[in-house]
Design an enzyme around this catalytic site. Structure first.
Site, mmCIF file in Angstrom:
data_model
loop_
_atom_site.group_PDB
_atom_site.id
_atom_site.type_symbol
_atom_site.label_atom_id
_atom_site.label_comp_id
_atom_site.label_asym_id
_atom_site.label_seq_id
_atom_site.Cartn_x
_atom_site.Cartn_y
_atom_site.Cartn_z
ATOM 1 C CB CYS A 237 -0.973 -0.044 1.180
ATOM 2 S SG CYS A 237 -2.229 1.237 1.165
ATOM 3 C CD GLU B 228 -3.184 -6.442 4.922
ATOM 4 O OE1 GLU B 228 -3.914 -5.446 5.046
ATOM 5 O OE2 GLU B 228 -2.417 -6.599 3.950
ATOM 6 C CG HIS C 148 -4.465 -3.822 2.149
ATOM 7 N ND1 HIS C 148 -3.880 -3.410 3.329
ATOM 8 C CD2 HIS C 148 -4.735 -2.683 1.465
ATOM 9 C CE1 HIS C 148 -3.816 -2.091 3.362
ATOM 10 N NE2 HIS C 148 -4.326 -1.625 2.243
#
Length: 379
Positions: A272, A358, A356
């Protein structure tokens, strides 16, 4: 309190800087919230979204119409507070039912003094944002004044040129060993670390740290303005550049530190804002997007394999592919709008991803990017 006063206190308005006014119902604290209004297409994960530091100075519109049905709990928070300036939804669930539930969403917002509005036409709002781009706006709950709300929305400076990483970061280093949550077990700690990763906290989500710990990494989380020499003195196996809010270009302290770490040839992984900062440190440029990417259903293609991943996204700035230097190549692209999603240095072990991996909330298709980071450190 009279019935009339109680009814009045439940009203709320959303006013955009272009003069558009939405009338709805207050679902959080009373008062005002001013920021950049964006929309997020995720169907779940409202608590993770609210506590994601990348949403600092932003008001989040959730396009899924029915929100709050599974409540909230302390384990699903991605940071130690709510960073989103406000919340906009179509309908608040009257009942929150889940075996992990601790609070309703409404109680959660009120306890944390977060202003929210429901019962507005979020489809109309989303169309405005898609056509005109992200808009500055103001939610006003309780005492309502349309003219004042419009003035506040128009006075908000926007995110372009705003360095928010140094505002949301931790103040002192933190050691992290907690692994991902498991049903029936909760969170557990890493016992025998194989790697030491130093992570720059530009607004880091907890699930990033957990996924590193899952793969054997003890993580030292350091403040955004930590000099590179202090990081290199820790003798890390790798350096992680976290997500975060705001414009990457003003973060000159981060860009300078990353350049030193690149020169030291320590493996680097960025996500990001960290992705954008790696690009800037390598000589590329970034641009403010019209409406950004916010959601958990964004298709991204791996350019090397052709494989398509469904990813979680949250960003309002992007790396300009046309400005990539000779030492950097594109690795991933968005199938929504063709914007750059991944880059890799060809001369050193450094790569990054705009989305992202995650998730939290979202799919796990991009999680193997963490495994690639482990491979680079193992080499």
């Amino acid at each position: 309190m009279s019935i009339l006063a109680s009814h009045s206190a439940s009203k709320a308005i959303l006013v955009l800087a272009d003069g558009t006014v939405f009338h709805g119902t207050a679902i959080g604290a009373g008062g005002t919230a001013v920021g950049e209004v964006v929309f997020n297409t995720a169907m779940t994960g409202y608590q993770e979204i609210l506590t994601d530091p990348s949403y600092a100075e932003q008001i989040v519109t959730l396009t899924y119409p029915h929100i709050g049905n599974y409540g909230t709990n302390h384990e699903d928070e991605e940071s130690n507070r709510v960073w989103a300036k406000g919340l906009i939804i179509r309908e608040m669930s009257l009942k929150a039912s889940n075996f992990r539930r601790e609070q309703s969403l409404g109680d959660y917002l009120r306890q944390r003094n977060v202003v929210g509005i429901a019962d507005i036409d979020t489809r109309k709002l989303t169309r405005i944002l898609r056509e005109k781009g992200a808009q500055n706006g103001c939610i006003m709950a309780g005492e309502i004044n349309v003219e004042k709300a419009l003035e506040l929305a128009q006075q908000f400076p926007g995110l372009k040129g705003l360095d928010l990483a140094k505002e949301v970061t931790i103040r002192t280093p933190v050691e992290w060993v907690s692994q991902s949550w498991k049903l029936g077990q909760g969170f557990s700690d890493l016992n025998e670390p194989k790697f030491h990763v130093v992570a720059y906290d530009y607004g880091c989500k907890r699930n990033i740290l957990r996924m590193l710990a899952d793969r054997g990494c003890k993580v030292t989380l350091v403040p955004a303005q930590t000099p590179a020499k202090d990081v290199l003195a820790m003798n890390p196996d790798g350096v992680f550049l976290s997500n975060g809010p705001g414009d990457p270009e003003p973060c000159d302290y981060a860009i300078a530190a990353i350049q030193e770490i690149i020169d030291a040839k320590v493996p680097i992984f960025g996500i990001c804002l960290g992705h954008q900062l790696l690009a800037l440190a390598s000589g590329a440029q970034t641009v403010k997007m019209k409406l950004g990417h916010h959601g958990a259903n964004h298709p991204v293609q791996d350019l090397a394999t052709g494989r398509v991943m469904i990813t979680s996204q949250n960003h309002g700035f992007a790396v300009d592919e046309a400005t990539l230097p000779a030492t950097m190549k594109a690795t991933h692209k968005s199938l929504f709008d063709g914007t750059l999603q991944g880059i890799e240095r060809t001369d050193v072990k450094a790569f990054s991803f705009q989305g992202h991996p995650e998730a939290s909330p979202g799919p796990n298709d991009a999680a193997p990017l963490f495994d690639h980071f482990i491979e680079l450190m193992s080499q």
